[in-house]
Motif scaffolding. Structure first.
Motif, PDB file in Angstrom:
ATOM      1  N   ASN A 141      48.265   8.319  43.816  1.00 17.60           N
ATOM      2  CA  ASN A 141      48.179   9.755  44.064  1.00 17.60           C
ATOM      3  C   ASN A 141      46.969  10.131  44.913  1.00 17.60           C
ATOM      4  O   ASN A 141      47.053  11.015  45.767  1.00 17.60           O
ATOM      5  N   ILE A 142      45.837   9.463  44.680  1.00 19.78           N
ATOM      6  CA  ILE A 142      44.646   9.729  45.493  1.00 19.78           C
ATOM      7  C   ILE A 142      44.916   9.319  46.943  1.00 19.78           C
ATOM      8  O   ILE A 142      44.594  10.044  47.884  1.00 19.78           O
ATOM      9  N   CYS A 143      45.537   8.170  47.127  1.00 19.36           N
ATOM     10  CA  CYS A 143      45.857   7.662  48.460  1.00 19.36           C
ATOM     11  C   CYS A 143      46.780   8.636  49.200  1.00 19.36           C
ATOM     12  O   CYS A 143      46.542   8.990  50.354  1.00 19.36           O
ATOM     13  N   LYS A 144      47.813   9.087  48.527  1.00 16.24           N
ATOM     14  CA  LYS A 144      48.752  10.037  49.135  1.00 16.24           C
ATOM     15  C   LYS A 144      48.045  11.336  49.502  1.00 16.24           C
ATOM     16  O   LYS A 144      48.219  11.861  50.607  1.00 16.24           O
ATOM     17  N   TYR A 145      47.242  11.847  48.582  1.00 14.69           N
ATOM     18  CA  TYR A 145      46.529  13.087  48.863  1.00 14.69           C
ATOM     19  C   TYR A 145      45.635  12.942  50.090  1.00 14.69           C
ATOM     20  O   TYR A 145      45.630  13.797  50.982  1.00 14.69           O
ATOM     21  N   LEU A 146      44.864  11.845  50.160  1.00 14.82           N
ATOM     22  CA  LEU A 146      43.940  11.656  51.277  1.00 14.82           C
ATOM     23  C   LEU A 146      44.669  11.497  52.601  1.00 14.82           C
ATOM     24  O   LEU A 146      44.227  12.001  53.640  1.00 14.82           O
ATOM     25  N   LYS A 147      45.822  10.828  52.584  1.00 12.25           N
ATOM     26  CA  LYS A 147      46.616  10.682  53.817  1.00 12.25           C
ATOM     27  C   LYS A 147      47.119  12.053  54.276  1.00 12.25           C
ATOM     28  O   LYS A 147      47.050  12.405  55.456  1.00 12.25           O
ATOM     29  N   GLU A 148      47.620  12.835  53.340  1.00 13.98           N
ATOM     30  CA  GLU A 148      48.120  14.164  53.696  1.00 13.98           C
ATOM     31  C   GLU A 148      46.983  15.075  54.151  1.00 13.98           C
ATOM     32  O   GLU A 148      47.148  15.858  55.091  1.00 13.98           O
ATOM     33  N   TYR A 149      45.825  14.968  53.506  1.00 16.14           N
ATOM     34  CA  TYR A 149      44.656  15.740  53.934  1.00 16.14           C
ATOM     35  C   TYR A 149      44.285  15.381  55.379  1.00 16.14           C
ATOM     36  O   TYR A 149      44.058  16.262  56.207  1.00 16.14           O
ATOM     37  N   ALA A 150      44.223  14.079  55.658  1.00 17.69           N
ATOM     38  CA  ALA A 150      43.858  13.631  57.009  1.00 17.69           C
ATOM     39  C   ALA A 150      44.847  14.157  58.041  1.00 17.69           C
ATOM     40  O   ALA A 150      44.448  14.650  59.098  1.00 17.69           O
ATOM     41  N   GLN A 151      46.147  14.079  57.744  1.00 23.66           N
ATOM     42  CA  GLN A 151      47.144  14.562  58.711  1.00 23.66           C
ATOM     43  C   GLN A 151      47.046  16.065  58.904  1.00 23.66           C
ATOM     44  O   GLN A 151      47.125  16.553  60.027  1.00 23.66           O
ATOM     45  N   ASP A 152      46.872  16.798  57.798  1.00 23.60           N
ATOM     46  CA  ASP A 152      46.722  18.253  57.913  1.00 23.60           C
ATOM     47  C   ASP A 152      45.519  18.613  58.764  1.00 23.60           C
ATOM     48  O   ASP A 152      45.583  19.521  59.592  1.00 23.60           O
ATOM     49  N   ARG A 153      44.433  17.911  58.573  1.00 20.35           N
ATOM     50  CA  ARG A 153      43.195  18.202  59.309  1.00 20.35           C
ATOM     51  C   ARG A 153      43.340  17.850  60.791  1.00 20.35           C
ATOM     52  O   ARG A 153      42.896  18.596  61.651  1.00 20.35           O
ATOM     53  N   ILE A 154      43.995  16.734  61.097  1.00 18.06           N
ATOM     54  CA  ILE A 154      44.180  16.309  62.483  1.00 18.06           C
ATOM     55  C   ILE A 154      45.231  17.149  63.188  1.00 18.06           C
ATOM     56  O   ILE A 154      45.143  17.418  64.376  1.00 18.06           O
ATOM     57  N   GLY A 155      46.244  17.566  62.441  1.00 16.15           N
ATOM     58  CA  GLY A 155      47.315  18.366  63.027  1.00 16.15           C
ATOM     59  C   GLY A 155      48.132  17.560  64.014  1.00 16.15           C
ATOM     60  O   GLY A 155      48.376  16.369  63.817  1.00 16.15           O
TER      61      GLY A 155
END
Length: 177
Positions: A141-155
């Motif tokens: 769950n931490i891994c998934k959250y961080l990947k989604e955070y990174a993608q959201d931030r990069i756009g």
């Protein structure tokens, strides 16, 4: 052809996997679910960016364009304790009564690391040591959250193809969703 670059980040963090149970104890050497206890790790994450074509500098992107993750890891996760607000021992572990949490905490999704605007300095310092999440803080769950955070931030600037998270030198997971 797909080009892939990656950058690695490190942080120290505690957590508790309160929902842990062994579905197949016959496959395990031990039957004790140690991650149910409060514990910590020296984490490492690796963020992977991909592109079908190189930019005008002949790169996927400059590695410095991933420094936002360092800022996030250092400012939000490092030397904190991640806890699910749904953990049945939330109040015991945090010393914070759920019904006294600020409204923004009671209605959030995913991850929240805030220090409430209260006059009590002792409470603010105590609160600052926690990262509240709305999921069981497993590696997955931490891994998934961080990947989604990174993608959201990069756009749309780049594609985060995956993220890997190491809890130990021998145990890690990768999320490619």
């Amino acid at each position: 052809m797909l080009w892939i670059i990656d950058k690695e980040f490190h942080f120290e963090m505690g957590h508790r996997v309160w929902a842990q149970k062994l579905d197949r104890p016959d496959l395990s050497i031990e039957t004790e679910c140690a991650c149910k206890h409060l514990h910590g790790h020296s984490y490492a994450i690796k963020v992977f960016l991909g592109a079908n074509e190189l930019d005008q500098s002949q790169m996927v992107t400059d590695f410095k364009n991933l420094n936002f993750m360092k800022e996030f890891v250092d400012g939000v996760l490092d030397h904190k304790f991640m806890i699910d607000i749904n953990d049945p021992n939330f109040e015991i572990i945090t010393g914070i009564e759920k019904n006294k949490l600020p409204e923004q905490v009671q209605n959030f999704t995913n991850l929240l690391s805030i220090v409430p605007d209260v006059d009590n300095e002792s409470f603010r310092m105590h609160w600052a040591g926690f990262v509240l999440v709305n999921f069981v803080p497993t590696s997955e769950n931490i891994c998934k959250y961080l990947k989604e955070y990174a993608q959201d931030r990069i756009g749309d600037f780049a594609k985060v193809t995956s993220l890997e998270l190491w809890e130990t030198k021998k145990s890690h997971c990768r999320y490619e969703g």
